[in-house]
Design an enzyme around this catalytic site. Structure first.
Site, PDB file in Angstrom:
ATOM      1  N   LYS A  71    -110.042 -27.203  30.056  1.00  0.00           N
ATOM      2  CA  LYS A  71    -108.909 -27.312  29.135  1.00  0.00           C
ATOM      3  C   LYS A  71    -109.120 -28.517  28.242  1.00  0.00           C
ATOM      4  O   LYS A  71    -109.477 -29.588  28.710  1.00  0.00           O
ATOM      5  CB  LYS A  71    -107.619 -27.506  29.957  1.00  0.00           C
ATOM      6  CG  LYS A  71    -106.376 -27.547  29.105  1.00  0.00           C
ATOM      7  CD  LYS A  71    -105.850 -26.159  28.804  1.00  0.00           C
ATOM      8  CE  LYS A  71    -104.785 -26.152  27.736  1.00  0.00           C
ATOM      9  NZ  LYS A  71    -105.344 -26.217  26.347  1.00  0.00           N
ATOM     10  N   LYS A  95    -107.889 -36.631  33.101  1.00  0.00           N
ATOM     11  CA  LYS A  95    -106.478 -36.513  32.731  1.00  0.00           C
ATOM     12  C   LYS A  95    -105.786 -35.388  33.518  1.00  0.00           C
ATOM     13  O   LYS A  95    -104.716 -35.573  34.084  1.00  0.00           O
ATOM     14  CB  LYS A  95    -106.448 -36.163  31.242  1.00  0.00           C
ATOM     15  CG  LYS A  95    -105.250 -36.593  30.478  1.00  0.00           C
ATOM     16  CD  LYS A  95    -105.381 -36.141  29.014  1.00  0.00           C
ATOM     17  CE  LYS A  95    -106.375 -36.944  28.218  1.00  0.00           C
ATOM     18  NZ  LYS A  95    -106.339 -36.602  26.771  1.00  0.00           N
ATOM     19  N   LYS A 107    -113.615 -29.856  25.815  1.00  0.00           N
ATOM     20  CA  LYS A 107    -113.271 -30.398  24.500  1.00  0.00           C
ATOM     21  C   LYS A 107    -114.179 -29.779  23.463  1.00  0.00           C
ATOM     22  O   LYS A 107    -115.305 -29.411  23.774  1.00  0.00           O
ATOM     23  CB  LYS A 107    -113.486 -31.917  24.480  1.00  0.00           C
ATOM     24  CG  LYS A 107    -112.789 -32.606  23.329  1.00  0.00           C
ATOM     25  CD  LYS A 107    -111.317 -32.801  23.656  1.00  0.00           C
ATOM     26  CE  LYS A 107    -110.562 -33.574  22.616  1.00  0.00           C
ATOM     27  NZ  LYS A 107    -109.338 -34.148  23.210  1.00  0.00           N
ATOM     28  N   THR A 191     -97.237 -35.047  23.669  1.00  0.00           N
ATOM     29  CA  THR A 191     -98.142 -36.187  23.881  1.00  0.00           C
ATOM     30  C   THR A 191     -97.352 -37.487  23.740  1.00  0.00           C
ATOM     31  O   THR A 191     -97.429 -38.387  24.585  1.00  0.00           O
ATOM     32  CB  THR A 191     -99.314 -36.154  22.870  1.00  0.00           C
ATOM     33  OG1 THR A 191     -99.958 -34.892  22.993  1.00  0.00           O
ATOM     34  CG2 THR A 191    -100.297 -37.276  23.120  1.00  0.00           C
ATOM     35  N   ASN A 222     -99.651 -37.016  14.582  1.00  0.00           N
ATOM     36  CA  ASN A 222     -98.688 -36.335  15.467  1.00  0.00           C
ATOM     37  C   ASN A 222     -98.228 -37.244  16.599  1.00  0.00           C
ATOM     38  O   ASN A 222     -97.017 -37.431  16.807  1.00  0.00           O
ATOM     39  CB  ASN A 222     -99.320 -35.042  16.004  1.00  0.00           C
ATOM     40  CG  ASN A 222     -98.425 -34.343  17.017  1.00  0.00           C
ATOM     41  OD1 ASN A 222     -98.482 -34.629  18.208  1.00  0.00           O
ATOM     42  ND2 ASN A 222     -97.567 -33.464  16.544  1.00  0.00           N
ATOM     43  N   SER A 350     -99.232 -28.169  27.450  1.00  0.00           N
ATOM     44  CA  SER A 350    -100.179 -27.066  27.215  1.00  0.00           C
ATOM     45  C   SER A 350    -100.259 -26.190  28.465  1.00  0.00           C
ATOM     46  O   SER A 350    -100.319 -24.958  28.379  1.00  0.00           O
ATOM     47  CB  SER A 350    -101.574 -27.602  26.902  1.00  0.00           C
ATOM     48  OG  SER A 350    -101.706 -27.904  25.536  1.00  0.00           O
TER      49      SER A 350
END
Ligand code: GLU
Length: 417
Positions: A71, A95, A107, A191, A222, A350
């Site tokens: 992810k 994470k 990623k 986030t 963001n 997510s």
């Protein structure tokens, strides 16, 4: 003195090695985790508006899938390079493990400047990229998401392209989508929300009052802009913000909504009414309670870390602090909430989005936010306890928690011999 290490992949390898040794784990844990299990480099051809074809360089890194599918986001940025994408994928493994999500780390990135592309070119680039990596991604294999300079619209194009390739709607392929095609309420703010929750928890432990806390935000994308807004909502005073074009400083505080409006109209926070300009270096050195690096890697370095006067640094960005700077901040008593904890709210929501896609049953924003809050607090406490128990930095504590979890999964799966 050796030159400061700024290759994020080398930095994260050092962090993993240190955690494996501190936990007394088998060396094979390091041998497996020091690199991605799979790394794909792709050519991303795009038909430009003038009829020419440009080929961009793209990557997808799948670091580890011992606890679940990979992810992680996709970055569109001119400076994207292989080792950066690899490092970002390792950080995703850590994470997800810190938060206890059933995911490994992935990623992606494309070296491009989205600010110079037309909307049509950006759409064709997004579609071309997901086509290029389609063989290795999927709702049960690896699930991309937004990152630097990618957004819900880009996720929508990727979802559509992948759905066309698979000849059915595949909303679980990507997260961070628009709500109308399976996005989750609360994802866009997640986030920043997660980051602000960890700052609030840290402030409680340190006896710092959030009301009135002077807050400085580096980067107004963001994560940065919404973190500024949420800090302001909690009563903090946002005294300085910046973006790639410059900074705005006002010791009396600024209204983040008005800042966002100013940025939308002028494409920068610079010249915000009532503010004075401030350089990036001066911004990082401001007297404040809370500093939120929300831009890119390697912002706090051996050159400026000693100037930081914040009490709490909440890393909304990935990898903003070099190991040398980390040491300096620790010695100076600055409480750093590491990226792998502080910015994990994004991937956590997510995860909620993906669960909702798989169930085809959608939650209210309150449900999303309260689940996020619970998970962030529990992850913060797990890391904080480790930090106290072992007397190590919060970052080291997060790696100890995460590497132990991933190693346990690899062990029971029989990967470690
Ligand atoms: N790009 C974000 C991160 O670095 C979110 C990843 C995701 O939602 O999968 O954590």
């Amino acid at each position: 003195m050796a030159a400061e290490q700024r290759n994020p992949f080398k930095i994260v390898q050092g962090q993993i090695r240190q955690a494996v040794e501190a936990l007394g784990l088998e060396p094979s844990v390091y041998e497996i985790m020091k690199q991605p299990l799979r790394f794909l480099e792709v050519a991303v051809p795009v038909k430009m508006d003038d009829g020419s074809v440009r080929v961009f360089q793209g990557y997808r890194s799948q670091h580890n899938d011992a606890v679940g599918p990979c992810k992680g986001g996709v970055r569109f940025h001119p400076d994207v390079y292989a080792d950066e994408v690899k490092a970002l994928s390792v950080w995703m493994t850590i994470k997800c493990a810190v938060l206890g999500l059933p995911y490994g780390g992935g990623k992606g990135g494309v070296a491009c400047n989205p600010k110079e592309l037309s909307k049509g070119e950006l759409e064709r680039l997004s579609r071309s990229y997901i086509r290029a990596i389609s063989q290795i991604v999927g709702p049960e294999k690896d699930i991309p998401a937004p990152d630097v300079y990618t957004n819900a619209q880009i996720m929508a194009w990727m979802t559509d392209e992948y759905s066309q390739i698979s000849q059915k709607n595949q909303f679980g392929i990507v997260t961070g989508k628009p709500i109308i095609i399976g996005g989750s309420l609360g994802r866009n703010e997640a986030t920043a929300r997660g980051c602000v929750i960890t700052i609030r928890e840290a402030a409680k432990k340190l006896g710092i009052e959030i009301r009135g806390a002077r807050t400085v935000v580096q980067g107004f994308g963001n994560a940065g802009s919404i973190a500024a807004k949420l800090m302001h909502d909690m009563g903090a005073k946002v005294i300085a913000v910046n973006d790639t074009k410059g900074g705005a400083y006002n010791p009396n505080g600024m209204d983040p909504d008005a800042l966002m409006k100013h940025k939308a109209e002028t494409s920068s926070v610079v010249n915000f009414p009532g503010s004075t300009p401030i350089s990036n270096r001066d911004l990082l050195a401001l007297e404040c309670e809370v500093l939120i690096p929300a831009a890119l890697e390697n912002q706090l370095t051996s050159e400026n870390a000693a100037d930081v006067k914040a009490k709490i640094v909440g890393e909304a960005a990935n990898g903003p602090t070099t190991p040398e700077a980390d040491e300096t901040l620790f010695k100076n008593g600055v409480f750093v909430i590491p990226d792998v904890l502080a910015n994990a709210g994004g991937v956590t929501v997510s995860y909620f989005e993906w669960v909702q896609n798989l169930m085809n049953f959608y939650w209210t924003e309150e449900e999303v936010n309260s689940k996020l809050e619970r998970m962030m607090i529990s992850a913060f406490n797990a890391v904080y306890e480790m930090h106290k128990r072992k007397n190590v930095k919060m970052r080291d504590a997060a790696y100890l928690v995460a590497v132990e979890r991933v190693a346990n999964a690899m062990r029971v799966r029989g990967w470690l011999g």
